[in-house]
Write an enzyme that holds these catalytic residues in place. Structure first.
Site, PDB file in Angstrom:
ATOM      1  N   ARG A  32      19.202  29.993   2.469  1.00 43.55           N
ATOM      2  CA  ARG A  32      20.648  30.060   2.246  1.00 43.55           C
ATOM      3  C   ARG A  32      20.933  30.843   0.977  1.00 43.55           C
ATOM      4  NH1 ARG A  32      22.541  26.059   5.900  1.00 43.55           N
ATOM      5  NH2 ARG A  32      20.750  24.843   6.574  1.00 43.55           N
ATOM      6  N   ASP A 101       9.335  23.648   5.452  1.00 43.95           N
ATOM      7  CA  ASP A 101       8.031  24.287   5.250  1.00 43.95           C
ATOM      8  C   ASP A 101       6.849  23.322   5.286  1.00 43.95           C
ATOM      9  OD1 ASP A 101       8.083  23.070   2.644  1.00 43.95           O
ATOM     10  OD2 ASP A 101       9.250  24.771   1.914  1.00 43.95           O
ATOM     11  N   HIS A 116      15.563  18.109   7.995  1.00 45.42           N
ATOM     12  CA  HIS A 116      15.844  19.287   8.820  1.00 45.42           C
ATOM     13  C   HIS A 116      14.665  19.646   9.718  1.00 45.42           C
ATOM     14  CE1 HIS A 116      19.163  20.618   5.772  1.00 45.42           C
ATOM     15  NE2 HIS A 116      19.592  19.717   6.621  1.00 45.42           N
ATOM     16  N   CYS A 127       9.200  16.321  28.058  1.00 42.35           N
ATOM     17  CA  CYS A 127       8.179  15.264  28.045  1.00 42.35           C
ATOM     18  C   CYS A 127       7.776  14.853  26.630  1.00 42.35           C
ATOM     19  CB  CYS A 127       6.951  15.691  28.839  1.00 42.35           C
ATOM     20  SG  CYS A 127       5.953  16.961  28.044  1.00 42.35           S
ATOM     21  N   THR A 190      17.910  21.931  -5.239  1.00 39.49           N
ATOM     22  CA  THR A 190      18.965  22.120  -4.244  1.00 39.49           C
ATOM     23  C   THR A 190      20.312  22.149  -4.945  1.00 39.49           C
ATOM     24  OG1 THR A 190      20.125  21.159  -2.340  1.00 39.49           O
ATOM     25  CG2 THR A 190      18.932  19.623  -3.741  1.00 39.49           C
ATOM     26  N   SER A 191      21.223  22.971  -4.421  1.00 41.24           N
ATOM     27  CA  SER A 191      22.564  22.989  -5.001  1.00 41.24           C
ATOM     28  C   SER A 191      23.498  22.103  -4.185  1.00 41.24           C
ATOM     29  CB  SER A 191      23.091  24.417  -5.113  1.00 41.24           C
ATOM     30  OG  SER A 191      22.812  25.130  -3.940  1.00 41.24           O
TER      31      SER A 191
HETATM   32 ZN   LIG Z   1       6.699  19.028  28.585  1.00 38.78          ZN
END
Ligand SMILES: [Zn+2]
Length: 243
Positions: A32, A101, A116, A127, A190-191
């Protein structure tokens, strides 16, 4: 003024919120902000759950072109990740990360909530089979190869195990529990620009949990932040940071 390590010495439970800033020394540029990947005009449309469902082939073409898969999969944790891991020797630590990451897990932190998701995994929407992304990077459109009870391959198009636009963040209940019970909330790199995680300082305040932001610039919303220490994560050292 005490050092960061001295300040937290008597904290039993620590909730740690991390963002893109701490991965920059690992060679991962923030997605970002100015020049970030997410400045790409198509990101919100093409990196969305809706686009994945309706245009899976185009989704994967976009996905592979947007992210540098090798960079993300081969990046190594840095001193910040290892400091957080080492905190577990003396504290009960929950790491809440907005980063995809996987570096906290690589560093060995045992309680990590990847709100995230993680780039290094893909999942079958049908499945629920889980795949390592590194085994898929040569596939233009990865499909599930798991066999059904009848012995037929599932064949469903896999979904990256990151939170797409239009999807809910993960583990919010665990996040709220960790923050409300913590002796301190540390926010690193982080901001606080992304909902709903940007509400965590207010949430901590409700429970009387002090908050400390360590970043190279202030957060977008500083009202509920008790202390801010400006630092550069390349030479992060909890024995020299003072507040
Ligand atoms: Zn599958």
């Amino acid at each position: 003024m005490l050092t960061l390590n001295e300040q937290i010495r008597n904290d039993r439970k620590l909730a740690i919120l991390t963002g893109a800033g701490i991965s920059v020394p690992s060679g991962i540029p923030p997605f970002r902000g100015t020049n970030g990947l997410y400045q790409n005009a198509d990101v919100e449309r093409c990196l969305s759950m809706h686009f994945f469902r309706t245009h899976p082939a185009e989704f994967w073409t976009f996905y592979w072109s947007l992210f540098d898969a090798n960079l993300l999969l081969e990046a190594l944790p840095n001193r910040v990740h290892y400091w957080l891991k080492d905190l577990e020797r003396a504290h009960q630590v929950t790491v809440i990360t907005q980063n995809i990451d996987g570096l906290h897990v690589k560093a060995g932190s045992s309680q990590v909530i990847e709100v995230h998701g993680a780039f290094n995994r893909c999942i079958c929407p049908k499945c629920a089979s889980v795949y390592e992304t590194r085994t898929l990077i040569n596939e233009k459109i990865p499909h599930c190869t798991a066999l059904s009870k009848e012995g037929k391959p599932c064949g469903t198009v896999l979904k990256p195990d990151i939170v797409l636009f239009g999807e809910a963040v993960r583990g919010l209940r665990g996040v709220e529990q960790a923050v409300s019970q913590a002796d301190r909330l540390l926010i690193l790199g982080t901001s606080l620009g992304v909902a709903p995680i940007n509400f965590l300082p207010e949430y901590a305040e409700e429970f009387g949990v002090p908050t400390l932001l360590i970043n190279d610039h202030p957060a977008l919303q500083m009202d509920a932040i008790d202390h801010f220490v400006k630092t550069n994560f390349f030479d992060f050292d909890a024995n020299t940071i003072r507040f």
